[in-house]
Scaffold this active site. Structure first.
Site, PDB file in Angstrom:
ATOM      1  N   SER A   1      -2.597   0.039  10.051  1.00  0.00           N
ATOM      2  CA  SER A   1      -3.510   1.165   9.959  1.00  0.00           C
ATOM      3  C   SER A   1      -3.972   1.618  11.351  1.00  0.00           C
ATOM      4  CB  SER A   1      -4.692   0.782   9.060  1.00  0.00           C
ATOM      5  OG  SER A   1      -5.444   1.919   8.705  1.00  0.00           O
TER       6      SER A   1
ATOM      7  N   ASP B   1       1.843   1.040   7.857  1.00  0.00           N
ATOM      8  CA  ASP B   1       1.148   2.218   7.342  1.00  0.00           C
ATOM      9  C   ASP B   1       0.165   2.772   8.381  1.00  0.00           C
ATOM     10  OD1 ASP B   1       1.340   3.936   5.144  1.00  0.00           O
ATOM     11  OD2 ASP B   1      -0.580   3.281   4.342  1.00  0.00           O
TER      12      ASP B   1
ATOM     13  N   HIS C   1      -2.127   1.102   0.662  1.00  0.00           N
ATOM     14  CA  HIS C   1      -2.234   0.985   2.127  1.00  0.00           C
ATOM     15  C   HIS C   1      -2.020  -0.459   2.567  1.00  0.00           C
ATOM     16  CE1 HIS C   1      -3.374   2.493   6.023  1.00  0.00           C
ATOM     17  NE2 HIS C   1      -4.513   1.838   6.082  1.00  0.00           N
TER      18      HIS C   1
END
Length: 341
Positions: free
Chosen positions: A184, A208, A273
């Site tokens: 992330s 991600d 996610h």
């Protein structure tokens, strides 16, 4: 002055001045910004970029410190990390071994060094052999305001790069056996790490990479495919919390890259996610994610890449030397998520 005032007002009261919901394109003309409770609020692109500029100015004026800590795990201390600093005493007293490859793991927003993602990826690599696994803890990831964490990303990446540069220059770490792995916001920290090392990082794995407040058309301000010899992105919540357009030289789209099977009622996207981390840890330990080569990322998203498996496996250690392009990845709804033995 009137324009600046209006933009500032809109940034503070986004719901009043925002683009109508029917016209919003996340990542294009604005972003849905996450809150710690899992909810989102919309900010138009101009308003959001003004807010980032304001925060960057505050950082500069206040000379805000951005603490970054490093914890080393090896086969000799696989579960209890040794805190290390860029000093000869610290490194020589630790189990750091320059003869072994090094893996650096960087968490995302609201997380810390004790978050499960670090344990899962650490254990996966240590199950494969002798590695220096360095887990990064950056406290600004725990800022209540997401934008404040975003603004800290370049500084954190530079500090991680400084530690790597020290280990290279004074303790023999080899960049050609180094992976930097980020989830992330941590994926973008990894990008800034690659931008600031004295030499080229071998591989960056972006799990991600975060979409909110990052623009695809500004590659120098996010993780991009030039930040290492090889950059691989595993994209599992594209268009919401993560990017949908390809980030890595090798871009992998499990289940098409938007949502993941088994993530029931995943309204916030958090489950999908996080699956990027789960898949990667499994890929490292089992090398079991078969892929189909696609003509472009849109084919991957639409699952229009045929039914013939390629020779490429997502997350494979050999990908740096053979992989380029976009790949569709079939996945299961529960572990084992990969479907190739």
């Amino acid at each position: 002055m009137k324009t600046i005032w209006l933009l500032t007002f809109c940034a503070l009261a986004a719901s009043v001045c925002a683009i109508p919901e029917s016209e919003r394109e996340n990542g294009e003309n604005g972003w849905y910004i996450p809150r710690p409770d899992g909810s989102f609020f919309w900010m138009d692109k101009d308003d959001a970029e003004l807010r980032l500029q304001q925060l960057e100015m505050q950082e500069t004026r206040a000379l805000t410190t951005t603490p970054v800590k490093f914890y080393l795990f090896t086969k000799s201390n696989p579960t209890k990390g040794t805190k290390i600093t860029a000093t000869s005493k610290s490194i020589t007293k630790s189990n750091f071994n320059a003869n072994n490859p090094t893996r650096v793991i960087i968490h995302g927003w609201t997380q810390s060094s004790s978050s499960g993602m670090n344990k899962n990826i650490r254990d996966a690599w240590l199950s494969n052999g002798d590695y220096n696994v360095i887990v990064v803890d950056w406290a600004r990831a725990r800022s209540i305001e997401y934008a404040s964490s975003v603004v800290a990303v370049p500084t954190v990446g530079t500090k991680v790069a400084n530690m790597i540069n020290y280990l290279v220059s004074d303790h023999g770490l080899r960049l050609d056996t180094l992976y930097v792995i980020g989830h992330s916001l941590g994926a973008h920290v990894a990008g800034y790490t690659g931008k600031n090392t004295n030499g080229q990082v071998h591989t960056i794995i972006g799990l991600d990479p975060a979409l909110p407040l990052f623009s695809y058309n500004k590659p120098n301000k996010r993780l991009n495919s030039e930040d290492a010899f090889y950059v691989e992105s595993i994209q599992t919540n594209g268009g919401m919390l993560g990017f949908l357009k390809p980030i890595g030289k090798g871009a992998f789209y499990p289940n098409g890259g938007k949502t993941q099977p088994g993530c029931v009622m995943d309204v916030t996207g958090a489950c999908s996610h996080g699956r990027s981390v789960t898949y990667y840890a499994e890929a490292v330990s089992q090398n079991n994610f078969g892929t189909m080569k696609c003509g472009d990322y849109e084919a991957a998203v639409n699952k229009e890449c045929g039914s013939t498996y390629s020779s490429v496996r997502m997350g494979a250690d050999s990908n740096a030397y053979m992989v380029s392009g976009d790949f569709y990845v079939p996945v299961n709804s529960k572990a084992p998520y990969g479907n190739i033995n």
